[in-house]
Enzyme design. Structure first.
Site, PDB file in Angstrom:
ATOM      1  N   SER A   1       0.919  -1.157  -0.055  1.00 28.76           N
ATOM      2  CA  SER A   1      -0.085  -0.029   0.066  1.00 28.76           C
ATOM      3  C   SER A   1       0.889   1.282   0.164  1.00 28.76           C
ATOM      4  CB  SER A   1      -1.042   0.073   1.300  1.00 28.76           C
ATOM      5  OG  SER A   1      -1.483   1.458   1.285  1.00 28.76           O
TER       6      SER A   1
ATOM      7  N   TYR B   1      -2.341  -0.005   9.960  1.00 28.75           N
ATOM      8  CA  TYR B   1      -2.547  -0.444   8.947  1.00 28.75           C
ATOM      9  C   TYR B   1      -1.098  -0.483   8.013  1.00 28.75           C
ATOM     10  CZ  TYR B   1      -3.867  -1.033   3.697  1.00 28.75           C
ATOM     11  OH  TYR B   1      -4.009  -1.465   2.581  1.00 28.75           O
TER      12      TYR B   1
END
Length: 327
Positions: free
Chosen positions: A129, A154
């Protein structure tokens, strides 16, 4: 060939599965179809895939070690793995960090163990990501930048995935490619992402939450461009670096950072309605700007995004209206 796609009921996974079958591949899709967002949407995505005899689906939690080990004998014909299953969402990681460590760390470890124990896997591609860049203030974000200062749980789990993949590639010699996605949007997208949230609120006459008073920039990347990048990575197993390790990471972004207010304006134009904007401060774990340097992706993968938001957003809105029965 059989390609294993984890997260096959997800936004990117369902599009990728369709693209793989369109070029003649057999796809084995895995997903636990959890309730982080609409199960009905996930099932509707699967319903588009399951009529194709080239698609087989198994409902399995990749973080369930026993279930994954039991599954292994059925995967002897798998030649490639694209691992997309994960617990997504920066803000939710502040509420439920355990879910992220379970899905993104334990789940990724289970997949790495799967790769090293399957006899015919020639390539392993996995989702990272743009969040790994954290509070990096140098734009555009380059794969050469240091990414050891995450600003969300995350992001930390995604960086952990990259580190574990490097270690496994070093130890066991298999090729592994991590793809840092930049704000992917398009038809069949996630309801917790900006385009969906904004369209939903505007059509319902609700205010949209605009963080950091609108002083935000995002590299919004259309789903078809991302799928093309994944396929390119799958077709090009990483060659050994100077240390003999077959692991690389690449950015998959549009290579253009859009002002949030401009992005909202494109949605307003596509809907023919004005948004009610509720200005709010920056949220914990969020970053003010993302912008992908894709030179390495161009060089090694032939990646060339072709869809600006002026084209991609109307396509998304057209799907949104059809899916939700909006006239």
């Amino acid at each position: 060939m059989t390609i294993l796609v984890t997260g096959a009921a997800g936004f990117i996974g369902s599009h990728l599965s369709a693209a793989l079958m369109a070029r003649g591949e057999t796809v084995l899709g895995i997903d636990d179809v959890n309730a982080y967002y609409s199960v009905a949407l996930k099932e509707a995505r699967l319903a588009r895939l399951t009529p194709n005899p080239a698609f087989r689906f198994l409902k399995v939690d990749i973080a369930d070690r026993a279930a994954m080990e039991a599954l292994r004998p059925q995967l002897a014909d798998v030649t490639g793995i694209v691992h997309l299953a994960a617990q997504a969402g920066v803000r939710y990681s502040l509420e439920n960090p355990y879910a992220y460590v379970e899905a993104n760390v334990m789940g990724h470890l289970c997949m790495l163990e799967m790769v090293r124990n399957l006899p015919n896997v020639r390539n392993f591609v996995y989702a990272s990501s743009s969040s790994v860049y954290g509070g990096n203030k140098v734009l555009p974000f380059s794969v050469e930048d240091r990414v050891d200062s995450p600003v969300s749980i995350y992001a930390a789990t995604k960086k952990a995935d990259e580190l574990m993949s490097h270690a496994y590639s070093h130890l066991y010699g298999f090729p592994a490619t991590g793809l840092r996605f930049f704000t992917v949007y398009g038809p069949w997208g996630r309801p917790d992402m900006a385009a969906y949230l904004f369209a939903d609120a505007i059509l319902a006459g609700r205010p949209i939450r605009v963080f950091n008073a609108g002083e935000m920039q995002r590299d919004f990347t259309y789903i078809d461009d991302v799928v093309a990048g994944i396929l390119a990575a799958l077709d090009r197993p990483v060659q050994p670096d100077e240390s003999g390790v077959r692991h690389r990471v690449y950015n998959l972004g549009n290579h253009r950072s859009e002002r949030l207010l401009d992005f909202i304006g494109v949605i307003e134009q596509a809907l023919g309605r004005a948004a009610i904007k509720q200005m709010e401060p920056m949220q914990p774990g969020d970053v003010p700007a993302t912008y992908a340097d894709i030179e390495a992706s161009r060089r090694d993968l032939g990646f060339e995004p072709a869809t600006p938001v002026s084209v991609g957003i109307p396509r998304f809105i057209e799907w949104y209206k059809e899916y939700h029965g909006v006239k």
